[in-house]
Design an enzyme around this catalytic site. Structure first.
Site, PDB file in Angstrom:
ATOM      1  N   ASP A   1       1.270  13.247  -1.967  1.00  0.00           N
ATOM      2  CA  ASP A   1       1.352  11.793  -1.768  1.00  0.00           C
ATOM      3  C   ASP A   1       0.689  11.428  -0.439  1.00  0.00           C
ATOM      4  O   ASP A   1       1.054  10.466   0.225  1.00  0.00           O
ATOM      5  CB  ASP A   1       2.803  11.306  -1.802  1.00  0.00           C
ATOM      6  CG  ASP A   1       2.934   9.816  -2.091  1.00  0.00           C
ATOM      7  OD1 ASP A   1       1.936   9.206  -2.517  1.00  0.00           O
ATOM      8  OD2 ASP A   1       4.024   9.263  -1.892  1.00  0.00           O
TER       9      ASP A   1
ATOM     10  N   HIS B   1      -3.647   9.432  -1.688  1.00  0.00           N
ATOM     11  CA  HIS B   1      -4.172   8.079  -1.520  1.00  0.00           C
ATOM     12  C   HIS B   1      -5.438   8.147  -0.661  1.00  0.00           C
ATOM     13  O   HIS B   1      -5.390   7.966   0.553  1.00  0.00           O
ATOM     14  CB  HIS B   1      -3.109   7.178  -0.906  1.00  0.00           C
ATOM     15  CG  HIS B   1      -1.911   7.007  -1.785  1.00  0.00           C
ATOM     16  ND1 HIS B   1      -1.814   6.016  -2.735  1.00  0.00           N
ATOM     17  CD2 HIS B   1      -0.771   7.745  -1.879  1.00  0.00           C
ATOM     18  CE1 HIS B   1      -0.659   6.125  -3.376  1.00  0.00           C
ATOM     19  NE2 HIS B   1      -0.012   7.175  -2.876  1.00  0.00           N
TER      20      HIS B   1
ATOM     21  N   HIS C   1       4.562   7.148 -11.196  1.00  0.00           N
ATOM     22  CA  HIS C   1       5.454   7.048 -10.036  1.00  0.00           C
ATOM     23  C   HIS C   1       6.854   6.734 -10.559  1.00  0.00           C
ATOM     24  O   HIS C   1       7.052   5.742 -11.268  1.00  0.00           O
ATOM     25  CB  HIS C   1       4.967   5.926  -9.115  1.00  0.00           C
ATOM     26  CG  HIS C   1       5.982   5.436  -8.139  1.00  0.00           C
ATOM     27  ND1 HIS C   1       5.931   5.725  -6.798  1.00  0.00           N
ATOM     28  CD2 HIS C   1       7.073   4.635  -8.301  1.00  0.00           C
ATOM     29  CE1 HIS C   1       6.942   5.141  -6.180  1.00  0.00           C
ATOM     30  NE2 HIS C   1       7.649   4.471  -7.075  1.00  0.00           N
TER      31      HIS C   1
ATOM     32  N   HIS D   1      -2.189  14.214  -6.257  1.00  0.00           N
ATOM     33  CA  HIS D   1      -1.671  12.866  -5.987  1.00  0.00           C
ATOM     34  C   HIS D   1      -1.871  12.563  -4.515  1.00  0.00           C
ATOM     35  O   HIS D   1      -1.069  12.964  -3.663  1.00  0.00           O
ATOM     36  CB  HIS D   1      -0.180  12.777  -6.353  1.00  0.00           C
ATOM     37  CG  HIS D   1       0.409  11.420  -6.148  1.00  0.00           C
ATOM     38  ND1 HIS D   1       0.983  10.705  -7.171  1.00  0.00           N
ATOM     39  CD2 HIS D   1       0.529  10.639  -5.059  1.00  0.00           C
ATOM     40  CE1 HIS D   1       1.422   9.544  -6.712  1.00  0.00           C
ATOM     41  NE2 HIS D   1       1.159   9.494  -5.414  1.00  0.00           N
TER      42      HIS D   1
END
Length: 388
Positions: free
Chosen positions: A285, A63, A195, A61
């Site tokens: 994250d 970004h 999420h 996970h």
């Protein structure tokens, strides 16, 4: 072409004791006592005596093209750089969009994943973002899973959060069904990566779907389960029933004085209450924004999660008394099984990808190999991203 790691303590993540490990191209060719040095051709011998030799970390996970934006355009976080990952021991990533599926696009996420793979690491992506109907590359989630090689599941779709699309049980059920069929037809995991915010609904929707439909509990990967004590308690019950839960290293009460629970504390609590370790994973994250909201939902602070927090939390786990092999599992073997990439990733065995870390006895990263290429040597970056 050949690299021989000589005399290290090999963890697959199971403890094999002192062994040698031979890398041939991008694969692990042999593990054992390798003496004399093979004469296949030029062999680079690296002495790793008194070091740990472990699998490269999987961050399921992150970004890749940045996240955020909750405080306006200027709060959009930047793209991930290659060295941010390799210097943290991360050799495999799964990228996601997050809150913003409008100014950030699936095509951009796919391009970034391909770029990072060209630079040396292994990459996958989730199709979708917070909202439902969620954004995709093709006309639906199922098509993305079947046709786009790097799409491994759908996510991160938001539930129990004021920023979500407030999806109903039927919305999530249909999306999970698309993931399941797409996964079956493509031979992929087809997971629905969710999420979970701090709303009062918690995991209620997932529990009801599992109780009332034919969708198996393993189709869902709820993340941010250590957001608060109530959600963690729900997550532990979910894992006890056979579900998988993902803990976020990006928010930690040591760095953010909120209601979050450190992943290390959360794992010890889960194990004490009988949740199987095999059902627990950690992810960073990374490069996602970490907005702090007050009771009215107004943003009162903003930070950014660093991919390196995955490595730091791994060290915390070991230092807390969890055996090294178990601490490794939550960021190697377990996510590889969840993502259905365990034949190539998350373990050290013959013909697996040569994603290998060498750690000293204080768990400092000494060498990093990604698909056989040395990315970090003696703690120094050898391979940088194109624009680093």
């Amino acid at each position: 072409m050949f690299k021989l790691l000589k005399g290290g303590r090999v963890f697959t993540p199971e403890n094999l004791g002192t062994k040698d490990l031979l890398i041939a191209g991008d694969k692990i060719a042999q593990i054992g006592e390798i003496n004399p040095v093979p004469e296949y051709g030029p062999v680079e011998v690296i002495d790793v005596t008194d070091h740990y030799v472990v699998p490269g970390f999987i961050d399921q996970h992150i970004h890749l093209i940045g996240g955020g934006g909750e405080a306006g355009y200027a709060s959009r976080t930047p793209e991930v750089r290659l060295s941010q990952l390799t210097s943290a021991g991360i050799t495999t990533v799964v990228g996601c969009l997050g809150t913003d599926g409008t100014t950030r696009h699936m095509a951009s996420l796919l391009a970034k994943a391909r770029g990072l793979e060209n630079e040396g690491i292994s990459t996958y992506i989730y199709t979708g973002s917070y909202e439902i109907p969620t954004c995709t590359l093709m006309k639906n989630v199922r098509d993305d899973l079947i046709i786009i090689d790097k799409v491994i599941g759908c996510g991160e779709v938001a539930i129990s959060d004021h920023r979500s699309a407030q999806p109903t049980k039927e919305d999530i059920s249909k999306l999970a069904a698309e993931c399941r069929v797409g996964g079956i037809l493509s031979g992929k995991a087809g997971v629905l990566h969710l999420h979970v915010g701090s709303g009062k609904e918690g995991l209620r929707i997932l529990s009801e779907i599992v109780d009332e439909t034919n969708i198996p509990i393993t189709q869902f990967i709820p993340t941010h389960i250590n957001r608060n004590a109530d959600l963690l308690a729900e997550g532990i019950r979910f894992a006890q029933k056979g579900g998988r839960i993902d803990l976020t290293t990006g928010f930690n009460p040591l760095s953010q004085p909120r209601t979050s629970i450190s992943p290390t504390e959360a794992i010890h609590q889960a194990l004490a209450e009988g949740a199987p370790l095999e059902q627990i994973t950690m992810s960073s994250d990374g490069n996602g924004s970490l907005p702090v909201f007050n009771e009215r939902g107004d943003i009162v602070g903003m930070t950014v999660s660093e991919p390196r927090c995955l490595y730091e939390e791994f060290k915390n786990l070991v230092n807390s008394g969890l055996p090294l092999e178990d601490s490794l599992k939550v960021i190697t073997q377990n996510p590889a099984r969840v993502l259905k990439i365990q034949e190539r990733k998350g373990t050290l065995r013959v013909w697996a990808d040569a994603d290998v870390l060498v750690l000293d006895q204080d768990l400092n990263i000494v060498h990093v190999y990604a698909r056989g290429q040395c990315m970090i040597r003696d703690g120094k970056i050898l391979v940088s991203g194109t624009f680093e």
